[in-house]
Scaffold this active site. Sequence first.
Site, PDB file in Angstrom:
ATOM      1  CB  SER A  64      -0.901   0.023   1.243  1.00 40.93           C
ATOM      2  OG  SER A  64      -1.605  -1.181   1.364  1.00 40.93           O
TER       3      SER A  64
HETATM    4  N1  SAH Z   1      -0.651  -5.108   3.954  1.00 43.32           N
HETATM    5  C1  SAH Z   1       0.129  -5.435   2.784  1.00 43.32           C
HETATM    6  C2  SAH Z   1      -0.541  -5.084   1.471  1.00 43.32           C
HETATM    7  C3  SAH Z   1      -1.801  -5.811   1.279  1.00 43.32           C
HETATM    8  S1  SAH Z   1      -2.219  -6.205  -0.380  1.00 43.32           S
HETATM    9  C4  SAH Z   1       1.506  -4.815   2.840  1.00 43.32           C
HETATM   10  O1  SAH Z   1       1.825  -4.112   3.808  1.00 43.32           O
HETATM   11  O2  SAH Z   1       2.303  -5.065   1.923  1.00 43.32           O
HETATM   12  C5  SAH Z   1      -3.539  -7.289   0.051  1.00 43.32           C
HETATM   13  C6  SAH Z   1      -3.098  -8.674   0.427  1.00 43.32           C
HETATM   14  O3  SAH Z   1      -4.237  -9.359   0.912  1.00 43.32           O
HETATM   15  C7  SAH Z   1      -2.582  -9.491  -0.766  1.00 43.32           C
HETATM   16  O4  SAH Z   1      -1.320  -9.997  -0.489  1.00 43.32           O
HETATM   17  C8  SAH Z   1      -3.617 -10.593  -0.898  1.00 43.32           C
HETATM   18  O5  SAH Z   1      -3.072 -11.816  -1.349  1.00 43.32           O
HETATM   19  C9  SAH Z   1      -4.149 -10.701   0.518  1.00 43.32           C
HETATM   20  N2  SAH Z   1      -5.467 -11.306   0.642  1.00 43.32           N
HETATM   21  C10 SAH Z   1      -6.531 -11.160  -0.203  1.00 43.32           C
HETATM   22  N3  SAH Z   1      -7.578 -11.873   0.259  1.00 43.32           N
HETATM   23  C11 SAH Z   1      -7.183 -12.481   1.399  1.00 43.32           C
HETATM   24  C12 SAH Z   1      -7.799 -13.373   2.321  1.00 43.32           C
HETATM   25  N4  SAH Z   1      -9.049 -13.782   2.167  1.00 43.32           N
HETATM   26  N5  SAH Z   1      -7.086 -13.795   3.385  1.00 43.32           N
HETATM   27  C13 SAH Z   1      -5.795 -13.416   3.563  1.00 43.32           C
HETATM   28  N6  SAH Z   1      -5.153 -12.583   2.729  1.00 43.32           N
HETATM   29  C14 SAH Z   1      -5.825 -12.120   1.652  1.00 43.32           C
END
Ligand code: SAH
Length: 217
Positions: A64
């Site tokens: 992000s």
């Molecule tokens: N917080 C992260 C960025 C998040 S991007 C950082 O600091 O880099 C969103 C992430 O959520 C992605 O890696 C995606 O694979 C994950 N994601 C999406 N759906 C999810 C779910 N149901 N459970 C766990 N992770 C999930």
Amino acid sequence: MQSPQPTPHDKMMFQLNLRQRGISDQAVLKAMEDVPRELFVTSLDRGYAYRDTPLGIACGQTISQPFIVAYMTEQLDLQPSHRVLEIGTGSGYQAAILSKLARDVVTLERFRTLADRARLVLKELKCSNVDVILGDGFDVPDTLGTFDRIMVTAAMEEIPEALLGRLEPGGVLIAPVGPADDKQVLVRVVRTAEGFDRQELVAVRFVPALLGIAREL
Ligand code: SAH
């Protein structure tokens, strides 16, 4: 070819931008200063690590934008005694920030590749109070118990009741809510004695939360 390393000037502008955009919690600003974002981006993006922009990571996901990381963290109103759940580990950057401000952080990621990489970087940074778990945020294992704070970093169409149920009384959850490929709104929910207080904060754009553990790596 590798892009250049971030410079001290980049880091100074990074802090200045966060302050100018309204981040005022000193502990949050300090955490943002202490965690080296360049370790969480791809090697090609190192030189851009301190720009206020999201960047691509493995598995088609994104780390992000720093302002949003700081803003969501500030809105969580963390105390050093808190146990925090993050849904969507991605690069592990947000988890590292949370680890500076809370007692324990549990972070769930549905891609094994991302979970494994994040675990390594967090270990290198000695963020020993973070537990990275391969799992689905729509189906948080009961054994993980309840949390003082929950941060969702992938967009959900609705906040699942089950997730709200994992909040301690007085607990706070923050999540981007809205359609997968459009703007979402950041929602802050507080668990009160009577139920849940819901407040809409700002428009955001996150990758969607998807059901289940990813079948690809
Ligand atoms: N917080 C992260 C960025 C998040 S991007 C950082 O600091 O880099 C969103 C992430 O959520 C992605 O890696 C995606 O694979 C994950 N994601 C999406 N759906 C999810 C779910 N149901 N459970 C766990 N992770 C999930």
